[in-house]
Design a protein around this motif. Structure first.
Motif, PDB file in Angstrom:
ATOM      1  N   ARG B  94      14.029 -11.700  -3.506  1.00  0.00           N
ATOM      2  CA  ARG B  94      15.190 -11.858  -2.620  1.00  0.00           C
ATOM      3  C   ARG B  94      16.038 -10.600  -2.608  1.00  0.00           C
ATOM      4  NH1 ARG B  94      18.107 -17.709  -3.323  1.00  0.00           N
ATOM      5  NH2 ARG B  94      16.348 -19.046  -2.788  1.00  0.00           N
ATOM      6  N   GLY B  95      15.705  -9.668  -3.484  1.00  0.00           N
ATOM      7  CA  GLY B  95      16.457  -8.428  -3.531  1.00  0.00           C
ATOM      8  C   GLY B  95      17.481  -8.427  -4.646  1.00  0.00           C
ATOM      9  N   GLY B  96      18.007  -7.245  -4.936  1.00  0.00           N
ATOM     10  CA  GLY B  96      18.979  -7.093  -5.995  1.00  0.00           C
ATOM     11  C   GLY B  96      18.376  -7.451  -7.316  1.00  0.00           C
ATOM     12  N   TYR B  97      19.115  -8.113  -8.156  1.00  0.00           N
ATOM     13  CA  TYR B  97      18.611  -8.490  -9.474  1.00  0.00           C
ATOM     14  C   TYR B  97      17.871  -9.816  -9.431  1.00  0.00           C
ATOM     15  CZ  TYR B  97      21.550  -4.723 -11.082  1.00  0.00           C
ATOM     16  OH  TYR B  97      22.108  -3.497 -11.274  1.00  0.00           O
ATOM     17  N   GLN B  98      17.669 -10.346  -8.239  1.00  0.00           N
ATOM     18  CA  GLN B  98      16.881 -11.568  -8.146  1.00  0.00           C
ATOM     19  C   GLN B  98      15.476 -11.308  -8.680  1.00  0.00           C
ATOM     20  OE1 GLN B  98      17.977 -14.535  -7.110  1.00  0.00           O
ATOM     21  NE2 GLN B  98      20.016 -13.791  -6.638  1.00  0.00           N
ATOM     22  N   LYS B  99      14.915 -12.314  -9.249  1.00  0.00           N
ATOM     23  CA  LYS B  99      13.616 -12.200  -9.880  1.00  0.00           C
ATOM     24  C   LYS B  99      12.555 -11.707  -8.903  1.00  0.00           C
ATOM     25  CE  LYS B  99      10.187 -15.160 -12.131  1.00  0.00           C
ATOM     26  NZ  LYS B  99       9.922 -16.528 -12.612  1.00  0.00           N
ATOM     27  N   VAL B 100      11.766 -10.752  -9.348  1.00  0.00           N
ATOM     28  CA  VAL B 100      10.592 -10.307  -8.600  1.00  0.00           C
ATOM     29  C   VAL B 100       9.415 -11.134  -9.090  1.00  0.00           C
ATOM     30  CG1 VAL B 100       9.070  -8.387  -8.083  1.00  0.00           C
ATOM     31  CG2 VAL B 100      11.522  -7.983  -8.365  1.00  0.00           C
ATOM     32  N   THR B 101       8.789 -11.883  -8.194  1.00  0.00           N
ATOM     33  CA  THR B 101       7.648 -12.727  -8.549  1.00  0.00           C
ATOM     34  C   THR B 101       6.370 -12.044  -8.116  1.00  0.00           C
ATOM     35  OG1 THR B 101       8.998 -14.714  -8.266  1.00  0.00           O
ATOM     36  CG2 THR B 101       6.611 -15.008  -8.330  1.00  0.00           C
ATOM     37  N   PHE B 102       5.449 -11.883  -9.049  1.00  0.00           N
ATOM     38  CA  PHE B 102       4.197 -11.175  -8.791  1.00  0.00           C
ATOM     39  C   PHE B 102       3.059 -12.155  -8.515  1.00  0.00           C
ATOM     40  CE2 PHE B 102       4.924  -6.696  -9.774  1.00  0.00           C
ATOM     41  CZ  PHE B 102       6.162  -6.737 -10.386  1.00  0.00           C
ATOM     42  N   GLY B 103       2.103 -11.694  -7.719  1.00  0.00           N
ATOM     43  CA  GLY B 103       0.840 -12.402  -7.580  1.00  0.00           C
ATOM     44  C   GLY B 103      -0.037 -12.127  -8.787  1.00  0.00           C
ATOM     45  N   ILE B 104      -1.160 -12.818  -8.844  1.00  0.00           N
ATOM     46  CA  ILE B 104      -2.032 -12.744 -10.012  1.00  0.00           C
ATOM     47  C   ILE B 104      -2.848 -11.449 -10.061  1.00  0.00           C
ATOM     48  CG2 ILE B 104      -4.074 -13.849  -9.019  1.00  0.00           C
ATOM     49  CD1 ILE B 104      -4.160 -15.529 -11.660  1.00  0.00           C
ATOM     50  N   GLY B 105      -2.903 -10.738  -8.954  1.00  0.00           N
ATOM     51  CA  GLY B 105      -3.635  -9.476  -8.937  1.00  0.00           C
ATOM     52  C   GLY B 105      -5.009  -9.600  -8.309  1.00  0.00           C
ATOM     53  N   THR B 106      -5.440  -8.518  -7.683  1.00  0.00           N
ATOM     54  CA  THR B 106      -6.789  -8.421  -7.101  1.00  0.00           C
ATOM     55  C   THR B 106      -7.469  -7.198  -7.684  1.00  0.00           C
ATOM     56  OG1 THR B 106      -6.168  -9.461  -5.006  1.00  0.00           O
ATOM     57  CG2 THR B 106      -8.117  -8.035  -4.985  1.00  0.00           C
ATOM     58  N   LYS B 107      -8.612  -7.411  -8.293  1.00  0.00           N
ATOM     59  CA  LYS B 107      -9.368  -6.286  -8.827  1.00  0.00           C
ATOM     60  C   LYS B 107     -10.270  -5.753  -7.735  1.00  0.00           C
ATOM     61  CE  LYS B 107     -12.343  -4.872 -12.665  1.00  0.00           C
ATOM     62  NZ  LYS B 107     -13.062  -5.312 -13.884  1.00  0.00           N
ATOM     63  N   LEU B 108      -9.972  -4.552  -7.278  1.00  0.00           N
ATOM     64  CA  LEU B 108     -10.751  -3.918  -6.213  1.00  0.00           C
ATOM     65  C   LEU B 108     -11.734  -2.921  -6.822  1.00  0.00           C
ATOM     66  CD1 LEU B 108     -11.350  -3.225  -3.209  1.00  0.00           C
ATOM     67  CD2 LEU B 108      -9.504  -1.542  -3.361  1.00  0.00           C
ATOM     68  N   GLN B 109     -12.984  -3.057  -6.442  1.00  0.00           N
ATOM     69  CA  GLN B 109     -14.002  -2.105  -6.865  1.00  0.00           C
ATOM     70  C   GLN B 109     -14.591  -1.455  -5.628  1.00  0.00           C
ATOM     71  OE1 GLN B 109     -17.534  -3.758  -8.687  1.00  0.00           O
ATOM     72  NE2 GLN B 109     -18.077  -1.814  -9.650  1.00  0.00           N
ATOM     73  N   VAL B 110     -14.510  -0.135  -5.569  1.00  0.00           N
ATOM     74  CA  VAL B 110     -15.095   0.615  -4.460  1.00  0.00           C
ATOM     75  C   VAL B 110     -16.389   1.236  -4.965  1.00  0.00           C
ATOM     76  CG1 VAL B 110     -14.785   2.487  -2.811  1.00  0.00           C
ATOM     77  CG2 VAL B 110     -12.814   1.091  -3.511  1.00  0.00           C
ATOM     78  N   ILE B 111     -17.476   0.838  -4.339  1.00  0.00           N
ATOM     79  CA  ILE B 111     -18.807   1.269  -4.780  1.00  0.00           C
ATOM     80  C   ILE B 111     -19.210   2.544  -4.050  1.00  0.00           C
ATOM     81  CG2 ILE B 111     -21.227   0.571  -4.992  1.00  0.00           C
ATOM     82  CD1 ILE B 111     -20.103  -2.366  -4.784  1.00  0.00           C
ATOM     83  N   PRO B 112     -19.497   3.613  -4.808  1.00  0.00           N
ATOM     84  CA  PRO B 112     -19.836   4.887  -4.144  1.00  0.00           C
ATOM     85  C   PRO B 112     -21.146   4.782  -3.364  1.00  0.00           C
ATOM     86  CG  PRO B 112     -19.311   5.210  -6.464  1.00  0.00           C
ATOM     87  CD  PRO B 112     -19.430   3.732  -6.251  1.00  0.00           C
TER      88      PRO B 112
END
Lengths: 113, 112
Positions: B94-112
């Motif tokens: 929400r901005g300011g000191y309001q809590k920043v809520t994170f997603g669980i994350g996405t592991k990206l692998q780029v294959i050469p």
């Protein structure tokens, strides 16, 4: 070193030990944060300090005790931890309450035996 | 409180292809949506962010789109390179000191 620094980088402690994590920011920021990062879980915000005043405490167990003596330093005091507290503890800072971009430290990898 | 869901949890793409990571949020009052990249063994770093008064933002090969009505936002990486391999986190606040809520994350692998 510039930016946000954390010490120690790795820590192994027994459940009866007392230890402290230290964070220092060299960015002139006014807000500092503690996060817990566990495998397969979102980053969990633990504490927020703004100008040395705690403004957020996300129901963190009392075995974690933060301290912010000034706007550049943040500590996390640990005592009687549990094995499930093993995680990467990240410190972050931001310029002020109006700027939400977080600048993270490298983290302390904690293992509780 | 805010709930941020992120998917996929893992993503593999061939070098040069595009990658898309999607997030949804629950709090209609959230107005700030950053994306962080965390390389293996390193700290999370902001790569791009968007505010609720903007629908799209681009920075070279990276773009973020926001649909406030549907409460979802996405990260687009074009012409992927091996150095794009990392875990990407979305977040909402929400901005300011309001809590920043994170997603669980996405592991990206780029294959050469």
């Amino acid at each position: 070193e510039t930016g946000v620094t954390q010490t120690p980088r790795h820590l192994v402690m027994g459940m009866t030990n007392k230890k402290s994590l230290k964070c220092e920011q060299h960015l002139g920021h006014n807000a500092m944060y503690w996060y817990k990062q566990s495998a397969k879980k979102p980053l969990e915000l633990m504490f927020v300090y703004s100008l040395e005043e705690r403004v957020e405490n996300n129901s963190v167990p009392s075995r974690f005790s933060p301290e912010c003596p000034n706007s550049s330093h943040l500590f996390l005091h640990l005592h009687t931890l549990q094995p499930e507290d093993s995680a990467l503890y990240l410190c972050a800072s931001s310029p002020s309450g109006l700027e939400e971009t977080q600048y993270f430290g490298p983290g302390t990898r904690l293992l509780v035996l | 409180g805010e709930n941020v869901e992120q998917h996929p949890s893992t993503l593999s793409v061939q070098e040069g292809d595009s990658a898309v990571i999607k997030c949804t949020y629950s709090d209609s009052a959230s107005n700030y949506f950053p994306w962080y990249k965390q390389e293996l063994g390193k700290r999370p770093q902001l790569i791009i962010d968007i505010r609720s008064n903007v629908g799209e933002k681009k920075d070279q090969r990276i773009a973020v789109t926001l649909n406030k009505t549907a409460k979802h936002f996405s990260l687009h990486i074009t012409e992927t390179q091996p150095e794009d391999s990392a875990v990407y986190f979305c977040a909402a606040s929400r901005g300011g000191y309001q809590k920043v809520t994170f997603g669980i994350g996405t592991k990206l692998q780029v294959i050469p």
